[in-house]
Design an enzyme around this catalytic site. Structure first.
Site: not given
Ligand code: 2OZ
Length: 388
Positions: A129, A127, A161, A186, A51-52, A190
């Protein structure tokens, strides 16, 4: 199905203070090996996704993305090669805006270049965001990245997202466009390591199911966020509840847990064959909340292949008394056949043969516990091999 760093490892970047849990190639290689050795890959958990916070604070001189070279000294391509050598697939994170949510370089203005970079790194999943961006740009921006990914010619699963940020801003997302652009998306907030967080997401998906389920199916999935089973916040009952509800919703099963320290009971829940079979059922139907009983117990159901139906009864409130439930089969939507065989999902125990006019009785515990069962019509005897 897979594993994602965020909920368990967040944005820990100090590898001196946290050498074993900082976001680094060492952490990803360790967790990847455990996905294989722990039987998770064999059960279907095949993507390992960063992820990030993997990124360097600046892009390279030619404008391309680069990882933090202290934490990823071998580079992303070498890490992907190792992950592929284990039979796993590799996922990475970026953000459509000027910066990621944690402040690292975003993709805006670099979509084509970043897509080419990901393909050169043999990334299998992105992914994307939506922090630090204008959500009005998403309806064109997310499709732009999809086109950029397709131009590379490398197959990359696309997690968006896009609707989540629009839902927060009371916009009505265009789920038809989203389902044509993204493989999963998403929808909402979260998830955190608590029953309150898990149940608030379950409630949101139940309350909005009518406008979400029509766009849910093979290749395009609503995503209620990660499975947090195995961390610190859920009891065994609540852990069963999250796995059961994510299975009924046919939600992506994306773990975020330290596979070095996960307990046996949490691992058993995550690897339960019937729940995975229900989640991965070829129909890809999104299960729905069909009943609310006694003011708090709710029943969800999901159609499966071969005239089977999966059910989950959930008692979310922390009221300390187990409740005796009694539901007639027609209220469960079972009336097409005269008789049904009932099986308990977690242990695959035969619960009995019920005529459509009979009542189904069971006891359910409070505070986020579930009674999960599946039924098949006794008249159309089919093989249960694909459920056990
Ligand atoms: O930085 C990345 C992190 C994870 O990827 C989550 O899954 C995403 O939903 C976004 N994200 C975070 S913390 N987003 C965020 C959460 C709260 C906030 F006030 C501002 C941004």
């Amino acid at each position: 199905m897979g594993w994602l760093t965020w909920q368990r490892f967040r944005c820990v970047t100090d590898c001196h203070l946290y050498p074993d849990t900082c976001i680094s190639e060492k952490l990803i290689r360790t967790q990847a090996k455990l996905l294989v050795d722990g039987g998770y890959l064999a059960a279907g958990y095949e993507y390992i996704i960063i992820d990030d916070c993997w990124l360097n604070n600046t892009r390279a001189a030619d404008g391309s993305l680069q990882p933090d070279n202290q934490r990823f000294p071998s580079g992303i391509r070498a890490l992907a090669d190792y992950i592929h050598s284990l039979g796993l697939k590799f996922g990475i994170y970026e953000d459509y805006g000027t910066a990621t949510c944690a402040g690292y370089p975003g993709s805006l203005g670099h979509l084509e270049q970043d897509a080419q970079t990901f393909a050169s790194w043999t990334v299998d999943y992105l992914k994307l965001d939506g922090c630090n961006a204008d959500i009005k740009d998403f309806d064109t921006g997310y499709p732009s990245m999809e086109r950029a990914l397709n131009v590379t010619g490398y197959p990359i699963a696309y997690s968006c997202s896009w609707p989540a940020y629009q839902e927060f801003s009371k916009m009505k997302p265009n789920y038809s466009a989203i389902a044509q652009t993204c493989n999963l998306w998403r929808n909402w907030g979260d998830i955190d390591d608590s029953w309150d967080s898990v149940y608030s997401i379950i409630q949101w998906f139940g309350d909005n199911q009518d406008r979400l389920s029509p766009f849910h199916g093979p290749g395009h999935w609503n995503d209620p966020d990660m499975i947090v089973v195995g961390n610190y916040g859920l009891s065994p009952g609540q852990s069963r509840a999250q796995m059961a509800l994510w299975s009924i919703m046919a939600a992506p099963l994306i773990l975020s847990v330290d596979l070095r320290t996960i307990s046996d009971w949490a691992r058993d829940i995550i690897l339960n064959k019937n729940l995975i079979a229900i989640n991965q059922d070829p129909l890809g139907a999104m299960g729905r909340r069909i009943l609310k009983l006694n003011g708090n117990v709710e029943v969800w159901s999901k159609a499966l292949i071969n005239n089977r139906t999966a059910f989950v009864a959930l008692f979310p409130q922390p009221y300390g008394t187990p409740i005796h439930m009694s539901i007639n089969l027609t209220d469960l939507g079972l009336g097409r056949f005269d008789e049904y065989d009932f099986f308990e999902t977690f242990h695959d125990e035969f619960l009995g043969k019920y005529h459509k006019n009979e009542l189904y009785n069971f006891t359910i515990n409070p505070s986020g516990d579930v009674h999960a069962f599946y039924v098949e019509s006794a008249s159309t005897k089919t093989y249960r091999l694909d459920l056990i």
